[in-house]
Design a protein around this motif. Structure first.
Motif, PDB file in Angstrom:
ATOM      1  N   LEU A  64       0.830  -1.200   0.000  1.00 55.86           N
ATOM      2  CA  LEU A  64       0.000   0.000   0.000  1.00 55.86           C
ATOM      3  C   LEU A  64       0.865   1.250   0.000  1.00 55.86           C
ATOM      4  O   LEU A  64       2.013   1.235   0.446  1.00 55.86           O
ATOM      5  N   LYS A  65       0.305   2.326  -0.522  1.00 54.76           N
ATOM      6  CA  LYS A  65       0.988   3.615  -0.531  1.00 54.76           C
ATOM      7  C   LYS A  65       0.090   4.661   0.123  1.00 54.76           C
ATOM      8  O   LYS A  65      -1.120   4.478   0.229  1.00 54.76           O
ATOM      9  N   TRP A  66       0.717   5.768   0.520  1.00 51.67           N
ATOM     10  CA  TRP A  66      -0.066   6.844   1.123  1.00 51.67           C
ATOM     11  C   TRP A  66      -1.068   7.428   0.129  1.00 51.67           C
ATOM     12  O   TRP A  66      -2.091   7.985   0.522  1.00 51.67           O
ATOM     13  N   LEU A  67      -0.780   7.286  -1.166  1.00 53.56           N
ATOM     14  CA  LEU A  67      -1.734   7.736  -2.175  1.00 53.56           C
ATOM     15  C   LEU A  67      -3.049   6.974  -2.055  1.00 53.56           C
ATOM     16  O   LEU A  67      -4.132   7.539  -2.279  1.00 53.56           O
ATOM     17  N   ASP A  68      -2.981   5.690  -1.685  1.00 52.15           N
ATOM     18  CA  ASP A  68      -4.196   4.893  -1.489  1.00 52.15           C
ATOM     19  C   ASP A  68      -5.034   5.457  -0.350  1.00 52.15           C
ATOM     20  O   ASP A  68      -6.262   5.555  -0.450  1.00 52.15           O
ATOM     21  N   VAL A  69      -4.363   5.817   0.732  1.00 55.67           N
ATOM     22  CA  VAL A  69      -5.068   6.376   1.884  1.00 55.67           C
ATOM     23  C   VAL A  69      -5.700   7.713   1.505  1.00 55.67           C
ATOM     24  O   VAL A  69      -6.840   8.003   1.885  1.00 55.67           O
ATOM     25  N   PHE A  70      -4.974   8.525   0.740  1.00 58.46           N
ATOM     26  CA  PHE A  70      -5.510   9.819   0.325  1.00 58.46           C
ATOM     27  C   PHE A  70      -6.731   9.635  -0.577  1.00 58.46           C
ATOM     28  O   PHE A  70      -7.710  10.388  -0.488  1.00 58.46           O
ATOM     29  N   GLY A  71      -6.677   8.616  -1.453  1.00 58.02           N
ATOM     30  CA  GLY A  71      -7.821   8.349  -2.325  1.00 58.02           C
ATOM     31  C   GLY A  71      -9.060   7.966  -1.535  1.00 58.02           C
ATOM     32  O   GLY A  71     -10.169   8.431  -1.823  1.00 58.02           O
ATOM     33  N   VAL A  72      -8.890   7.127  -0.503  1.00 57.33           N
ATOM     34  CA  VAL A  72     -10.017   6.740   0.349  1.00 57.33           C
ATOM     35  C   VAL A  72     -10.518   7.939   1.140  1.00 57.33           C
ATOM     36  O   VAL A  72     -11.730   8.122   1.318  1.00 57.33           O
ATOM     37  N   ALA A  73      -9.589   8.783   1.625  1.00 53.96           N
ATOM     38  CA  ALA A  73      -9.979   9.989   2.363  1.00 53.96           C
ATOM     39  C   ALA A  73     -10.791  10.920   1.470  1.00 53.96           C
ATOM     40  O   ALA A  73     -11.790  11.513   1.907  1.00 53.96           O
ATOM     41  N   MET A  74     -10.378  11.043   0.219  1.00 50.75           N
ATOM     42  CA  MET A  74     -11.136  11.876  -0.721  1.00 50.75           C
ATOM     43  C   MET A  74     -12.503  11.259  -1.007  1.00 50.75           C
ATOM     44  O   MET A  74     -13.503  11.967  -1.124  1.00 50.75           O
TER      45      MET A  74
END
Length: 426
Positions: free
Chosen positions: A341-351
């Motif tokens: 996983l990458k932090w981009l994945d977390v940001f996508g879910v947050a968005m």
């Protein structure tokens, strides 16, 4: 412990089943919203307004309500009943009974509520005329809409991230109904509120005795709802309390050797399709029908600080609040992301969590009054902010879709054909 680790197979399987139901509900929600918007902006818009203002119900019980009010107070009580069931199950029998696992989605939900509220307040400070009453509008996440977007973009989002999104949304809903009960209740009838405890207690006793008879439980639930409505506290609170009353695990002392799951799982299986497939879409149909009034009307709505605050809260506030809280948790606990996983994945879910609809529209009605000009601007702001958040989230998550497919293949491989993926047996 790594952030967003897989957890148990039973939890992953349960989440997958829930999200499949929410996907269908999300599709119906989208259709109901589009129908309401088209009808409200058609030459037959007067018929829509007339239908929504039609009053039904016994006046002697103060229940001669408009259809739109019945949708907000009655249908959403079913939705919040499921929320109560889900939240209790998560913390009693789910993976989140472990405080270490519960801390992240709870903290993220709080962050995803506080930051949008602050952003809304900043945009509306000094505007006067009660604009700040809408501070809580951009704080809610609509899980059905979010899951529908996931289905449309066909992403194989890892189970851990899906569980995080679902749990965050459930906690988010609980915080939202708490805000409604505390901040959007004007006058309280304490006699009616006290009497609410009687049918609620009888309902709790009945479900603890594993009584499933509808002719016992439904009347008790309805009386609880009526008394809560009469008390002045928003009637959806009754749904959450009734959900909390249902046992998640049957005790061995009362259940004998076959003790196991309580009634919560049974009720959730029965009621969730009604909530996702009927109650929430009908509420959307009743709540989303805003007459925009052409380009000039849309421009007027989108230049209102209330609508701007809602859009900024949903698009910017949710992303910053959820992603920022998650990042801070990782820094202060030295936890790391699960491998792959990458932090981009977390940001996508947050968005994706910036898709606010059902509860946001409800709070808008409570804050500014149903059918008012400001309420219309709230609806435009919620719809616009949700569309922007969904679009950005879709773009981000699509860029990672190949990695998600690799996750999906690994998470579903079952070489020994025992029905449980191999990764959960290591």
């Amino acid at each position: 412990m790594p952030l967003f680790s897989r957890g148990s197979w039973s939890e992953a399987d349960r989440v997958a089943q829930i999200l499949r139901k929410e996907t269908v509900g999300g599709a119906l929600l989208l259709v109901a919203t589009l129908v309401a918007l088209i009808w409200a902006n058609s030459p037959w818009s007067a018929a829509y307004d007339s239908l929504m203002s039609t009053r039904v119900g016994p006046s002697a019980l103060h229940l001669d309500l408009t259809l739109s009010t019945w949708a907000a107070d009655g249908l959403l009580a079913i939705f919040f009943f499921v929320v109560g069931l889900e939240l209790k199950r998560e913390f009693v029998a789910g993976d989140l009974r472990d405080p270490a696992r519960a801390a992240l989605p709870v903290a993220a939900a709080v962050g995803g509520m506080v930051v949008p509220a602050v952003i809304f307040v900043l945009f509306n400070l000094g505007t006067g005329d009660g604009a700040l009453l809408g501070w809580a509008i951009p704080t809610a996440t609509d899980i059905a809409f979010a899951v529908a977007v996931l289905a449309v973009i066909s992403t194989h989002l890892p189970t851990a991230l899906r569980t995080f999104l679902l749990t965050l949304a459930v906690v988010d809903d609980l915080l939202a109904v708490s805000v409604i009960a505390i901040f959007y209740t004007d006058d309280i009838n304490f006699i009616a509120l006290g009497l609410t405890l009687v049918p609620l207690a009888l309902f709790a006793v009945a479900v603890q005795m594993r009584i499933r008879s509808w002719w016992v439980l439904i009347p008790l639930a309805v009386v609880t709802w009526v008394l809560m409505h009469e008390s002045g506290v928003h009637a959806t609170v009754a749904g959450v309390l009734l959900g909390f009353a249902v046992p998640v695990i049957r005790s061995k002392a009362n259940g004998g050797p076959d003790a196991g799951p309580g009634l919560a799982e049974h009720f959730e299986h029965k009621i969730r399709p009604i909530s996702a497939g009927i109650a929430v879409p009908l509420f959307a149909f009743c709540a989303a029908g805003v007459t925009v009034g052409g380009f000039s009307g849309l421009r007027s709505a989108l230049t209102d600080p209330i609508a701007i605050g809602i859009i900024a809260g949903l698009v910017i506030g949710k992303a910053i609040g959820i992603f920022g809280t998650t990042y801070l948790v990782s820094r202060f606990t030295r936890a790391t992301l699960d491998a792959g996983l990458k932090w981009l994945d977390v940001f996508g879910v947050a968005m994706l969590a910036g898709i606010g609809f059902t509860v946001s529209l409800l709070i808008g009605d409570l804050a500014f009054g149903e059918g008012t000009e400001r309420d219309d601007h709230v609806k435009v702001g919620v719809l616009t902010g949700s569309i922007i958040a969904a679009t950005i989230a879709s773009i981000i998550l699509r860029t990672r879709n190949k990695a998600y497919r690799d996750f999906y293949i690994e998470e579903t491989r079952d070489d020994d054909h025992d029905g449980i993926p191999d990764v959960y047996q290591k």
